[in-house]
Motif scaffolding. Sequence first.
Motif, mmCIF file in Angstrom:
data_model
loop_
_atom_site.group_PDB
_atom_site.id
_atom_site.type_symbol
_atom_site.label_atom_id
_atom_site.label_comp_id
_atom_site.label_asym_id
_atom_site.label_seq_id
_atom_site.Cartn_x
_atom_site.Cartn_y
_atom_site.Cartn_z
ATOM 1 N N ASN A 1 -31.661 27.973 52.961
ATOM 2 C CA ASN A 1 -32.821 26.986 53.124
ATOM 3 C C ASN A 1 -34.265 27.825 53.889
ATOM 4 N N ALA A 2 -34.489 29.001 53.114
ATOM 5 C CA ALA A 2 -35.219 30.100 53.724
ATOM 6 C C ALA A 2 -35.563 30.472 54.866
ATOM 7 N N HIS A 3 -34.244 30.387 55.778
ATOM 8 C CA HIS A 3 -34.346 30.794 56.960
ATOM 9 C C HIS A 3 -33.311 32.265 56.879
ATOM 10 N N LEU A 4 -32.954 32.632 55.926
ATOM 11 C CA LEU A 4 -32.111 34.137 55.836
ATOM 12 C C LEU A 4 -33.306 35.276 55.998
ATOM 13 N N ALA A 5 -32.995 36.195 56.845
ATOM 14 C CA ALA A 5 -33.778 37.103 57.275
ATOM 15 C C ALA A 5 -33.372 38.332 56.304
ATOM 16 N N GLY A 6 -34.407 38.989 55.947
ATOM 17 C CA GLY A 6 -34.009 40.126 54.935
ATOM 18 C C GLY A 6 -35.285 40.869 55.144
ATOM 19 N N ALA A 7 -35.267 42.242 54.293
ATOM 20 C CA ALA A 7 -36.464 43.074 54.523
ATOM 21 C C ALA A 7 -36.740 43.364 52.893
ATOM 22 N N SER A 8 -38.127 43.643 52.655
ATOM 23 C CA SER A 8 -38.559 43.721 51.512
ATOM 24 C C SER A 8 -38.303 45.289 51.144
ATOM 25 N N LYS A 9 -37.596 45.345 49.879
ATOM 26 C CA LYS A 9 -37.270 46.980 49.468
ATOM 27 C C LYS A 9 -38.569 47.597 49.368
ATOM 28 N N GLU A 10 -39.440 47.199 48.709
ATOM 29 C CA GLU A 10 -40.874 47.840 48.590
ATOM 30 C C GLU A 10 -41.415 48.183 49.839
ATOM 31 N N LEU A 11 -41.046 47.453 51.003
ATOM 32 C CA LEU A 11 -41.948 48.038 51.927
ATOM 33 C C LEU A 11 -40.955 48.589 53.128
ATOM 34 N N MET A 12 -39.982 48.973 52.626
ATOM 35 C CA MET A 12 -38.954 49.616 53.789
ATOM 36 C C MET A 12 -39.342 51.009 53.954
ATOM 37 N N THR A 13 -39.214 51.642 54.853
ATOM 38 C CA THR A 13 -39.314 52.994 55.105
ATOM 39 C C THR A 13 -37.783 53.795 55.515
ATOM 40 N N ARG A 14 -37.648 54.857 55.777
ATOM 41 C CA ARG A 14 -36.539 55.688 56.190
ATOM 42 C C ARG A 14 -35.612 55.148 57.272
ATOM 43 N N ASP A 15 -36.575 54.737 58.133
ATOM 44 C CA ASP A 15 -36.159 54.236 59.573
ATOM 45 C C ASP A 15 -35.941 52.786 59.639
ATOM 46 N N SER A 16 -36.270 52.035 58.468
ATOM 47 C CA SER A 16 -36.189 50.661 58.537
ATOM 48 C C SER A 16 -34.919 50.111 58.769
ATOM 49 N N GLN A 17 -34.437 49.084 59.766
ATOM 50 C CA GLN A 17 -33.172 48.676 59.798
ATOM 51 C C GLN A 17 -33.279 46.956 59.570
ATOM 52 N N GLY B 1 -25.493 51.308 56.203
ATOM 53 C CA GLY B 1 -26.590 51.540 55.274
ATOM 54 C C GLY B 1 -26.758 49.835 54.970
ATOM 55 N N SER B 2 -27.682 49.550 54.140
ATOM 56 C CA SER B 2 -28.125 48.444 53.541
ATOM 57 C C SER B 2 -27.512 48.149 52.043
ATOM 58 N N GLY C 1 -36.543 59.791 45.980
ATOM 59 C CA GLY C 1 -37.426 60.387 47.162
ATOM 60 C C GLY C 1 -37.208 59.944 48.606
ATOM 61 N N LEU C 2 -38.015 59.500 49.288
ATOM 62 C CA LEU C 2 -38.000 59.078 50.638
ATOM 63 C C LEU C 2 -37.334 57.826 50.690
ATOM 64 N N PHE C 3 -37.151 56.992 49.686
ATOM 65 C CA PHE C 3 -36.175 55.691 49.859
ATOM 66 C C PHE C 3 -34.833 55.811 49.060
#
Length: 323
Positions: free
Chosen positions: A269-285, A203-204, A12-14
């Motif tokens: 060392n826990a500094h890598l930035a990423g997004a949570s798949k479960e919290l992303m929306t269509r417009d997430s970057q 994309g991602s 769906g949305l994701f």
Amino acid sequence: MLKRSLLLVMAGLFAGLVSAPAALAWNATGHMMVAKEAWDDMSPADRAKATEILKHLPHYDLLLSHMPKDYTDTDAFAFMEAATWPDNIRSESHPSHSEHHGNWHYIDYPVNPDNVPAESPIEHWDGHSDPANLLQAMEKCEKELTDPATAPDRRAIALCWVIHLTGDIHQPLHATSLFGKQFPKGDKGGNSFIIKNPNGANGSVGLHSLWDNMLGTSRSPFTIDKNIAALQKNPKYSRDAMKDQIAEKDVKTWAKESYDLAVSIVYDNAHLAGASKELMTRDSQPPALPNGYMEKAHAIADQRVMLAGHRLADKLQQDLSAA
């Protein structure tokens, strides 16, 4: 290629958020490269033993069904394909699907900078229940491989798993999950950790999928042979150069090596930035990887695959002598 249960891309949305399906551990390329390096290391006697065992694998003909007509080393091809068998049987259409065990492909030592509640895995198999993780599965499969009382078809299945799990255990994201405020239940070995695709595609991509594909995506035996031949020319990957690491026989130590690499390199060392798949929306970057990350990642992938191949050859030398 190094393995975790398939995670379906959100519908769906994701549906368009992730550009590649969730992880298949190293993937066929990585697993076949580990197997090919081991095959090249093995003695003719050990190759013959492994070949004879594999011929008892249920539906053995499927191992050879994708062999190119002009590839002449049938035994080497079957051994490389055996490395992918535990992934192939994920498909419900595979006649050996009942042998699929998703949780055998990984063990989750937590990376936990925020100290959220997270359980440590039980490393040793109890000897009778279905293994709960990679280390328990390796213990069970090696027992079956080396036990003279094991039926020929079960020994062949165990050999496929030992080959495959040796590859999995050397993939850093098969030994950990990141826990924290962003991932209170863990990031499923990087499957839920989303980054901007660094390979030129739009994309991602999931962090785990990125690492699984680090060695390429081809399962052509000619490509595998070429890839391994290129790495074999590098003196730092020779048996002599890696002799101290090859001498380490404890599978638990192999997993801890991968965990340490996940902490220091994969997650920076826990500094890598990423997004949570479960919290992303269509417009997430999602965030992009830092400069130099992919170069380090490729170097780690090459080193781990070659080390896994050397170690697998030695493990089979010992196990097959008892089989």
